[in-house]
Write a protein that holds these residues in place. Structure first.
Motif, short mmCIF file in Angstrom:
data_model
loop_
_atom_site.label_atom_id
_atom_site.label_comp_id
_atom_site.label_asym_id
_atom_site.label_seq_id
_atom_site.Cartn_x
_atom_site.Cartn_y
_atom_site.Cartn_z
N GLN A 591 0.81 -1.21 0.00
CA GLN A 591 0.00 0.00 0.00
C GLN A 591 0.85 1.27 0.00
OE1 GLN A 591 -3.38 0.05 -0.35
NE2 GLN A 591 -3.15 -2.17 -0.62
N GLU A 593 2.49 3.99 -1.85
CA GLU A 593 2.41 4.57 -3.20
C GLU A 593 3.79 4.93 -3.75
OE1 GLU A 593 -0.29 7.77 -3.64
OE2 GLU A 593 -1.99 6.69 -2.76
N SER A 594 4.66 5.47 -2.88
CA SER A 594 5.98 5.87 -3.35
C SER A 594 6.80 4.67 -3.83
CB SER A 594 6.73 6.61 -2.25
OG SER A 594 6.94 5.77 -1.12
N TRP A 596 5.55 1.90 -5.23
CA TRP A 596 5.03 1.58 -6.56
C TRP A 596 5.55 2.59 -7.59
CZ3 TRP A 596 3.02 -2.78 -8.11
CH2 TRP A 596 2.33 -3.60 -7.23
N GLN A 597 5.58 3.83 -7.21
CA GLN A 597 6.06 4.86 -8.13
C GLN A 597 7.52 4.62 -8.51
OE1 GLN A 597 6.12 8.80 -6.54
NE2 GLN A 597 6.31 9.79 -8.53
N ALA A 619 -0.29 -1.79 -9.87
CA ALA A 619 -0.37 -0.70 -8.91
C ALA A 619 -1.80 -0.16 -8.82
CB ALA A 619 0.59 0.43 -9.30
N ARG A 620 -2.45 0.04 -9.95
CA ARG A 620 -3.82 0.54 -9.94
C ARG A 620 -4.77 -0.46 -9.29
NH1 ARG A 620 -4.99 5.01 -12.68
NH2 ARG A 620 -7.19 4.40 -12.72
N LEU A 623 -3.79 -0.47 -5.39
CA LEU A 623 -4.13 0.79 -4.72
C LEU A 623 -5.55 1.24 -5.01
CD1 LEU A 623 -0.81 2.73 -5.44
CD2 LEU A 623 -1.46 1.58 -3.33
N ASN A 626 -5.92 4.54 -7.05
CA ASN A 626 -5.31 5.75 -6.50
C ASN A 626 -3.87 5.96 -6.97
OD1 ASN A 626 -7.59 6.42 -5.02
ND2 ASN A 626 -6.98 5.07 -3.32
N ALA A 627 -3.47 5.23 -7.99
CA ALA A 627 -2.08 5.35 -8.47
C ALA A 627 -1.95 6.56 -9.39
CB ALA A 627 -1.65 4.08 -9.19
#
Length: 631
Positions: A591, A593-594, A596-597, A619-620, A623, A626-627
């Motif tokens: 969970q 996000e950074s 995954w980024q 990722a999408r 999350l 919310n990606a």
């Protein structure tokens, strides 16, 4: 919108024609000014103009007006002093922009003060109106009342209006220390001006400002008293002069008495409004010391007594009192007496810390820690070094010793060159109540390491024995400095370095890895990478990854290491290892996000379009849409 802007620009025609006629600006420059003003006016007519739009417009107009004034000084003929429309149109426009900005952003007190300062500097007659507006919108801001009263007092010389403003401010903000202090300063300043005026007219003998005589001048006058006596003894003229001086002194006493009554009244009202304010009383006492008032010593004693009653349980009060007693003609010995009394009243580590800091400052002013006497401790012969050591011992005996005080004690002994005493004291603290104090262990180990210039195997064994005890007891997150010290010291000693790795494994199993901040496993891997290369570093970080909670910070460190090697060497093996690390990290921190980024960014730069799209889709899905950072 366009009609309003055009109307405002047309109103500038007379001003611009006058500027061109006088040769201050050329037609081309005027065209540029009109272009800029049109741009700013359209910005202000937007549905929601920003404060920066108004301020940018103001800055531009100020620069134009400053250039106009400069060119006018160079072109204006002598004798032509009549003001023309271009002389005041620029200032009027800036005032209008400030008015519009303050109406839209009424709550921005900083903008209001900019407006006030501009009106004060330009003296355009708008000051009273703007002050009335800002007082209406911000009656709870003490600085506004102080500014308004100061303007009335210093600019208009209207003490009655200034007094009325300050009193209104005190009714609106009764808990403002600054208002009470500035009100007292204003009243005493006004009284001092009256006294100075009487003195200029020959009806007084001086002002209320306390004169601080030069000690050398005072000594010279005492040694040469005969020079100031009448040559022929006292005669009738001198008797008449004494009578006149006595009358002037009585008039001066009236001012001193009034000043005392004002201070006493304001002090009582301020204390009632702020009964728990220590700084308020301290500021009143400072004003009292700089003013020559009647019964000032009694008032000073009263304030000090009130402060002692109210704040005797606060270390800050005793620290202030000690410094107050040790300033001026008073000796530092009086300050030491205050600190000793404070330790009897509130024996705390904070009080000991303040006491030691005071003594260190005195010793530091002498420039030499090895001195035997302090010249400013005139009332008693005190060995400053012994006194500091005595205070440290007293803190220990009263069980007020802390890690900070203990480190100061050991460091002070080291500065004195007493290495053995410092070593014994550090050992005592580490084996006693400060057995888990990281800084104390660092200090003790640094003493041992410096003592061993060419360490033997027995010396390495001794240092490792000392080091392993705190490392096993103290949490990894708190023992960062200890771990780094040990890894640096034993980086070339494989036997002991491997033992440190084993201790770290057991500590990380107990405490877990870190998601941010210091990562012990990352530090060890970096040491191995520098010393033994990438393959050994991989073997090492895989050992740490097998632990229950490696920590996100460790994953990121390993990924960064592999990426650096992949970018420099260009090998696919590093890319494979990096993907495996990302997958392992996402299995726990899916969970984030950074994370995954970063994974998506890595694939877009070093992978293929298929792998990039796959990471984006996962990722999408993970999350739940919310990606947004994946681009």
């Amino acid at each position: 919108m366009a009609d309003v802007v055009q109307y405002k620009l047309e109103r500038m025609v007379e001003e611009l024609e006058d500027l061109e006629k006088r040769g201050i600006f050329s037609r081309r420059e005027i065209a540029e000014i009109v272009k800029q003003r049109r741009k700013f006016e359209y910005r202000l007519k937007r549905p929601s103009p920003l404060k920066e739009d108004y301020l940018s417009y103001i800055d531009y107009e100020k620069s134009v007006d400053a250039l106009r004034v400069l060119r006018k000084m160079n072109k204006e003929e002598e004798g032509k002093k009549k003001r023309r429309v271009s002389d005041y149109a620029g200032v009027a426009r800036i005032v209008e922009i400030y008015r519009l900005a303050s109406n839209r952003f009424k709550g921005d007190i900083h903008l209001w003060f900019q407006y006030l300062e501009f009106c004060r500097l330009k003296r355009n007659g708008h000051m009273k109106k703007v002050l009335a507006q800002v007082l209406r919108f911000h009656p709870k801001v003490p600085g506004v009342w102080i500014y308004a009263a100061s303007w009335e007092f210093d600019h208009n010389f209207n003490a009655a209006a200034a007094r009325a403003l300050m009193q209104s401010g005190l009714r609106s903000c009764p808990t403002s220390e600054a208002l009470w202090v500035e009100y007292l300063r204003m009243e005493l300043t006004y009284l001092n001006k009256l006294s100075a005026r009487r003195a200029e007219l020959g009806e007084g003998v001086g002002t209320l400002v306390r004169h601080q005589p030069d000690p050398e001048e005072k000594q010279w006058r005492e040694e040469n008293k005969e020079l100031f006596m009448p040559i022929g003894g006292e005669n009738e003229d001198y008797k008449e002069l004494d009578v006149q001086n006595e009358e002037l002194k009585q008039k001066m006493d009236i001012f001193r008495e009034k000043g005392f009554n004002i201070l006493q009244t304001v002090y009582k009202c301020a204390v009632e409004a702020l009964p728990s304010s220590f700084s308020l009383r301290a500021q009143f006492l400072e004003i009292l010391e700089t003013t020559n008032l009647a019964n000032s010593e009694n008032m000073q004693t009263e304030i000090l007594a009130d402060m002692k009653i109210e704040f005797s349980k606060e270390p800050g009060y005793w620290d202030w009192l000690a410094k107050y007693e040790g300033t001026g003609s008073k000796s530092a010995h009086e300050a030491i007496k205050v600190y000793d009394e404070a330790l009897k009243t509130i024996p705390s580590s904070t009080m000991f810390d303040l006491y030691i800091k005071f003594l260190m400052d005195i010793i530091g002013r002498t420039g030499n820690r090895q001195i035997s006497r302090l010249s400013d401790l005139s009332d008693s012969d005190i060995d400053p070094v012994s006194h500091v050591l005595m205070v440290f011992e007293k803190a220990e005996s009263m069980q007020c010793i802390t890690e900070n005080l203990a480190c100061q004690h050991v460091s002070f002994l080291l500065e004195l060159g007493r290495l053995d005493d410092a070593r014994d004291l550090a050992e005592k603290f580490c084996n006693g109540e400060l057995s888990e104090a990281v800084n104390m262990w660092v200090l003790r180990l640094s003493i041992e390491m410096k003592r061993l210039t060419t360490p033997s195997k027995a010396d390495f064994s001794l240092v490792f024995y000392l080091l392993q005890n705190p490392l096993r007891k103290i949490a990894v997150s708190k023992a960062e400095s200890l771990w780094l010290m040990g890894l640096n010291y034993f980086s070339n000693q494989k036997q002991y370095f491997d033992k440190l790795v084993e201790i770290s494994l057991s500590s990380l199993i107990r405490d877990g890895g870190s998601d941010d901040g210091f990562s012990l496993s990352s530090a060890i891997v970096n040491f191995v990478l520098q010393r033994n290369g990438i393959q050994n570093a991989r073997d090492m970080y895989k050992r740490f990854l097998s632990l229950p909670r490696p920590g996100l910070a460790f994953y990121r460190n390993c990924i960064e290491m592999e990426l650096n090697l992949a970018s420099s060497a260009g090998g696919k093996a590093h890319l494979v290892e990096t993907r495996q690390l990302y997958e392992a990290a996402l299995s726990t921190y899916d969970q984030d996000e950074s994370l995954w980024q970063d994974y998506h960014s890595m694939e877009s730069k070093m992978g293929t379009s298929e792998t990039t799209a796959a990471v984006h889709w996962r990722a999408r899905k993970t999350l739940k849409g919310n990606a947004t950072l994946l681009t």
